[in-house]
Design an enzyme around this catalytic site. Structure first.
Site, PDB file in Angstrom:
ATOM      1  NE  ARG A 106      -4.453  -2.324   1.675  1.00 13.02           N
ATOM      2  CZ  ARG A 106      -3.557  -2.509   2.574  1.00 13.02           C
ATOM      3  NH1 ARG A 106      -2.688  -2.825   3.876  1.00 13.02           N
ATOM      4  NH2 ARG A 106      -4.643  -4.118   2.888  1.00 13.02           N
TER       5      ARG A 106
ATOM      6  CE  LYS B 217      -1.566  13.535 -14.605  1.00 12.16           C
ATOM      7  NZ  LYS B 217      -1.780  13.926 -15.466  1.00 12.16           N
TER       8      LYS B 217
ATOM      9  CD  GLU C 249       6.268  17.290 -22.702  1.00 11.57           C
ATOM     10  OE1 GLU C 249       4.884  17.854 -22.810  1.00 11.57           O
ATOM     11  OE2 GLU C 249       6.099  15.347 -23.597  1.00 11.57           O
TER      12      GLU C 249
ATOM     13  CE  LYS D 275       4.123  17.560 -14.276  1.00 12.23           C
ATOM     14  NZ  LYS D 275       4.576  16.699 -15.125  1.00 12.23           N
TER      15      LYS D 275
ATOM     16  CD  GLU E  81      -4.047  16.054 -15.584  1.00  9.17           C
ATOM     17  OE1 GLU E  81      -3.518  15.806 -15.391  1.00  9.17           O
ATOM     18  OE2 GLU E  81      -5.162  16.002 -17.051  1.00  9.17           O
TER      19      GLU E  81
ATOM     20  NE  ARG F 173      -0.264  17.021 -13.088  1.00  8.87           N
ATOM     21  CZ  ARG F 173       0.427  16.482 -11.704  1.00  8.87           C
ATOM     22  NH1 ARG F 173      -0.295  16.312 -10.673  1.00  8.87           N
ATOM     23  NH2 ARG F 173       1.302  15.348 -12.442  1.00  8.87           N
TER      24      ARG F 173
ATOM     25  CG  ASN G  62      -3.400  16.951 -20.686  1.00  7.48           C
ATOM     26  OD1 ASN G  62      -2.097  16.747 -20.090  1.00  7.48           O
ATOM     27  ND2 ASN G  62      -4.628  16.935 -20.115  1.00  7.48           N
TER      28      ASN G  62
ATOM     29  CG  HIS H 292       0.720  15.970 -24.145  1.00  7.74           C
ATOM     30  ND1 HIS H 292       1.106  17.830 -24.414  1.00  7.74           N
ATOM     31  CD2 HIS H 292       1.343  15.077 -24.016  1.00  7.74           C
ATOM     32  CE1 HIS H 292       2.841  17.260 -23.892  1.00  7.74           C
ATOM     33  NE2 HIS H 292       2.641  15.939 -23.390  1.00  7.74           N
TER      34      HIS H 292
ATOM     35  CG  HIS I  87      -1.658  11.144 -26.477  1.00 10.04           C
ATOM     36  ND1 HIS I  87      -2.267  11.591 -24.912  1.00 10.04           N
ATOM     37  CD2 HIS I  87      -0.262  11.358 -25.904  1.00 10.04           C
ATOM     38  CE1 HIS I  87      -1.266  12.236 -24.093  1.00 10.04           C
ATOM     39  NE2 HIS I  87      -0.578  11.767 -24.880  1.00 10.04           N
TER      40      HIS I  87
ATOM     41  CG  HIS J  25       5.529  11.525 -25.800  1.00  6.10           C
ATOM     42  ND1 HIS J  25       4.286  12.043 -26.101  1.00  6.10           N
ATOM     43  CD2 HIS J  25       5.713  12.615 -25.355  1.00  6.10           C
ATOM     44  CE1 HIS J  25       3.415  12.467 -25.320  1.00  6.10           C
ATOM     45  NE2 HIS J  25       4.462  12.829 -24.464  1.00  6.10           N
TER      46      HIS J  25
HETATM   47  N1  NAD Z   1       4.212  10.680 -14.996  1.00  7.71           N
HETATM   48  C1  NAD Z   1       4.826  12.024 -15.793  1.00  7.71           C
HETATM   49  O1  NAD Z   1       3.737  12.837 -15.228  1.00  7.71           O
HETATM   50  C2  NAD Z   1       4.983  11.967 -17.537  1.00  7.71           C
HETATM   51  C3  NAD Z   1       5.027  13.043 -17.797  1.00  7.71           C
HETATM   52  C4  NAD Z   1       5.144  13.367 -19.221  1.00  7.71           C
HETATM   53  C5  NAD Z   1       5.867  11.881 -19.568  1.00  7.71           C
HETATM   54  N2  NAD Z   1       5.269  10.750 -18.824  1.00  7.71           N
HETATM   55  C6  NAD Z   1       5.682   9.129 -19.613  1.00  7.71           C
HETATM   56  O2  NAD Z   1       7.133   9.024 -20.533  1.00  7.71           O
HETATM   57  C7  NAD Z   1       7.173   8.418 -20.832  1.00  7.71           C
HETATM   58  C8  NAD Z   1       8.030   9.166 -22.326  1.00  7.71           C
HETATM   59  O3  NAD Z   1       9.884   9.326 -21.027  1.00  7.71           O
HETATM   60  P1  NAD Z   1      11.283   9.795 -21.802  1.00  7.71           P
HETATM   61  O4  NAD Z   1      10.739  10.347 -22.971  1.00  7.71           O
HETATM   62  O5  NAD Z   1      11.886   9.756 -20.761  1.00  7.71           O
HETATM   63  O6  NAD Z   1      11.785   8.636 -22.517  1.00  7.71           O
HETATM   64  P2  NAD Z   1      12.085   6.693 -22.209  1.00  7.71           P
HETATM   65  O7  NAD Z   1      12.191   6.078 -20.397  1.00  7.71           O
HETATM   66  O8  NAD Z   1      10.965   5.514 -23.010  1.00  7.71           O
HETATM   67  O9  NAD Z   1      13.804   6.930 -22.900  1.00  7.71           O
HETATM   68  C9  NAD Z   1      13.968   6.963 -23.774  1.00  7.71           C
HETATM   69  C10 NAD Z   1      15.315   6.062 -24.644  1.00  7.71           C
HETATM   70  O10 NAD Z   1      16.288   6.873 -23.290  1.00  7.71           O
HETATM   71  C11 NAD Z   1      16.650   5.736 -22.707  1.00  7.71           C
HETATM   72  N3  NAD Z   1      17.973   6.580 -21.605  1.00  7.71           N
HETATM   73  C12 NAD Z   1      17.004   6.888 -20.408  1.00  7.71           C
HETATM   74  N4  NAD Z   1      18.268   7.695 -19.693  1.00  7.71           N
HETATM   75  C13 NAD Z   1      19.230   7.250 -21.004  1.00  7.71           C
HETATM   76  C14 NAD Z   1      20.545   7.746 -19.717  1.00  7.71           C
HETATM   77  N5  NAD Z   1      21.018   8.213 -19.209  1.00  7.71           N
HETATM   78  N6  NAD Z   1      21.686   7.454 -21.304  1.00  7.71           N
HETATM   79  C15 NAD Z   1      21.318   6.846 -22.487  1.00  7.71           C
HETATM   80  N7  NAD Z   1      20.108   6.515 -22.659  1.00  7.71           N
HETATM   81  C16 NAD Z   1      18.825   6.285 -21.432  1.00  7.71           C
HETATM   82  C17 NAD Z   1      15.838   4.604 -22.535  1.00  7.71           C
HETATM   83  O11 NAD Z   1      16.542   3.281 -22.149  1.00  7.71           O
HETATM   84  C18 NAD Z   1      14.639   4.936 -23.707  1.00  7.71           C
HETATM   85  O12 NAD Z   1      15.673   3.885 -24.761  1.00  7.71           O
HETATM   86  C19 NAD Z   1       6.311   7.628 -21.624  1.00  7.71           C
HETATM   87  O13 NAD Z   1       5.934   6.191 -21.192  1.00  7.71           O
HETATM   88  C20 NAD Z   1       5.356   9.050 -21.184  1.00  7.71           C
HETATM   89  O14 NAD Z   1       3.979   8.667 -20.857  1.00  7.71           O
HETATM   90  C21 NAD Z   1       5.041  10.956 -17.484  1.00  7.71           C
END
Ligand code: NAD
Length: 404
Positions: A121, A143, A191, A233, A243, A247, A251, A254, A258, A269
């Site tokens: 939990r 999130k 972003e 942020k 949200e 917040r 989006n 987005h 999406h 993305h």
């Molecule tokens: N929780 C939230 O508020 C929130 C907000 C925005 C996006 N997201 C989520 O985040 C995800 C996208 O995240 P992202 O853009 O960080 O991409 P990611 O986590 O897919 O990473 C991108 C690539 O970079 C590689 N990588 C990461 N750090 C590295 C480093 N320092 N050196 C070498 N390679 C590295 C990873 O293995 C991957 O291949 C999506 O799933 C999205 O839904 C969440």
């Protein structure tokens, strides 16, 4: 060390942003989540360059460290990945006060965050983001979640299962970005542009003026970028944790992004977000919320950040590409032939407006030919507009080069 406070009433926490900070991870975690054991969840691609620094730092701070890895792609962002973490947590005898540390991009942060939110939990969570996107966005705000198959299909719906679970600390070391692929780094800039558009016009001008330094890896510029964007942020989240209001402005772009991601696998993305920002800008211009000069500034910053503003190569409009192809017979050269081939490929592969509109309206409120969208209002402010006419949305897709 430069720090930002996320001022949530119940659970405020700090975002530390400092080159070299990863080597102090252990001491920082101990200050917010002291215990004998912890779990370090690492992105498969960051183990080699950064895993040891993190693990040793935690050990120096007195933790028995259980370490595990995850594959960072959307196909593996599932309940099965979270379940694999529960098993490791049980084997490592993690207890209610044992922290989970996520070392990776947004995917690893979201999965490890969800496992931390639900195991026993809820156990303490620390984010050590390793992508620009995660440093300025995903690691802040609580999130967490995983993708889940849509009914009657094998397609995964994004982030359908999840929880709000705030971290105890976010520790961002800009030096870890040096190992990130350029395309992944640039995606994070989308972003940053979005943050500027919703909250800080001076940041957009700063991005325009500093894009070159950012792309040539100037560390103090990176640090300033991350500080400014993470602060935006943090402020938005502090104002509206769940949200219910402001917040939602995060989006911006987005709904377009999406739809594009579900209609095409060509774009990452951040690239889809950049295209979404241009499209939202077009709709806003049609509704007189944005001037054409302001829309042009957005496109200019997107170009300078090496992000796409159209579906066509070189960020050309479809008309310009077609014109170039039609004239290609007049000045034949191997180089031109290659450009023509590239442009033809881009024109053929771009998604169609109907397909994008279907994807967009799948789960969105569309009534009487109108749609709800977040749109920029000038630069540095945005609003939710409830009744955007669908023909303006089609026009925006067309503007960025979708097939008629
Ligand atoms: N929780 C939230 O508020 C929130 C907000 C925005 C996006 N997201 C989520 O985040 C995800 C996208 O995240 P992202 O853009 O960080 O991409 P990611 O986590 O897919 O990473 C991108 C690539 O970079 C590689 N990588 C990461 N750090 C590295 C480093 N320092 N050196 C070498 N390679 C590295 C990873 O293995 C991957 O291949 C999506 O799933 C999205 O839904 C969440």
């Amino acid at each position: 060390m430069p720090e930002i406070r996320v001022n949530l009433p119940r659970e405020p926490y700090s975002i530390v942003i400092e080159p070299g900070a990863l080597s102090q991870l252990g001491a920082r975690v101990r200050a917010v989540a002291p215990h004998e054991r912890c779990l370090l969840v690492m992105d498969h691609n960051v183990v080699e360059p950064h895993g040891e620094v993190a693990q040793q730092s935690l050990q120096r701070a007195g933790y028995q460290v259980a370490a595990t890895t995850l594959t960072a792609d959307e196909k593996h962002k599932t309940l099965a990945a979270a379940e694999s973490l529960y098993r490791v947590m049980l084997e490592a005898r993690l207890e209610r006060r044992s922290p989970v540390i996520a070392l990776g991009g947004g995917i690893v942060g979201d999965i490890a965050g969800y496992a931390a939110a639900t195991y026993l939990r809820g156990v303490p969570l620390i984010h050590a983001p390793t992508t620009l996107l995660a440093m300025v966005d995903a690691s802040i705000g609580g999130k967490t979640g995983v993708n889940f198959p849509l009914p009657g299909s094998n397609d995964l719906g994004k982030n359908l299962v999840g929880a709000f679970w705030q971290p105890k600390l976010v520790l961002a070391d800009p030096e870890v970005l040096l190992t990130l692929r350029r395309r992944d780094f640039v995606c994070g800039l989308a972003e940053c542009i979005k943050h500027a558009l919703i909250a800080d016009a001076s940041l957009l001008a700063w991005l325009r003026d500093n894009a070159k330094d950012i792309l040539t890896l100037i560390m103090p510029t990176w640090q300033e970028l991350i500080l400014r964007c993470a602060a935006i942020k943090a402020a938005v989240v502090a104002e509206d944790e769940r949200e219910n209001g402001r917040r939602a402005l995060l989006n911006l772009g987005h709904t377009f992004a999406h739809a594009l991601e579900s209609a095409s696998t060509e774009f990452k993305h951040g690239e889809a977000v950049a295209l979404g920002l241009v499209a939202a800008g077009r709709v806003a211009t049609s509704l007189n919320l944005l001037t054409t000069d302001q829309a042009q500034l957005i496109t200019d910053v997107i170009h300078r950040c090496e992000l796409p503003s159209t579906f066509v190569a070189n960020n050309w409009s479809a008309e310009r590409a077609e014109h170039f192809i039609s004239r290609s017979g007049e000045l034949p050269s191997p180089e031109r032939a290659r450009s023509v081939e590239r442009l033809r490929g881009a024109l053929e592969n771009r998604p169609a407006i109907d397909q994008l509109m279907r994807a967009m309206t799948f789960d969105k409120k569309v009534a009487d030919g109108r749609m709800r969208l977040v749109l920029p209002r000038g630069i540095g402010a945005a609003e939710v507009v409830d009744d955007v006419p669908l023909d303006l949305v089609r026009d925006a897709w067309s503007r960025i080069g979708a097939q008629p």
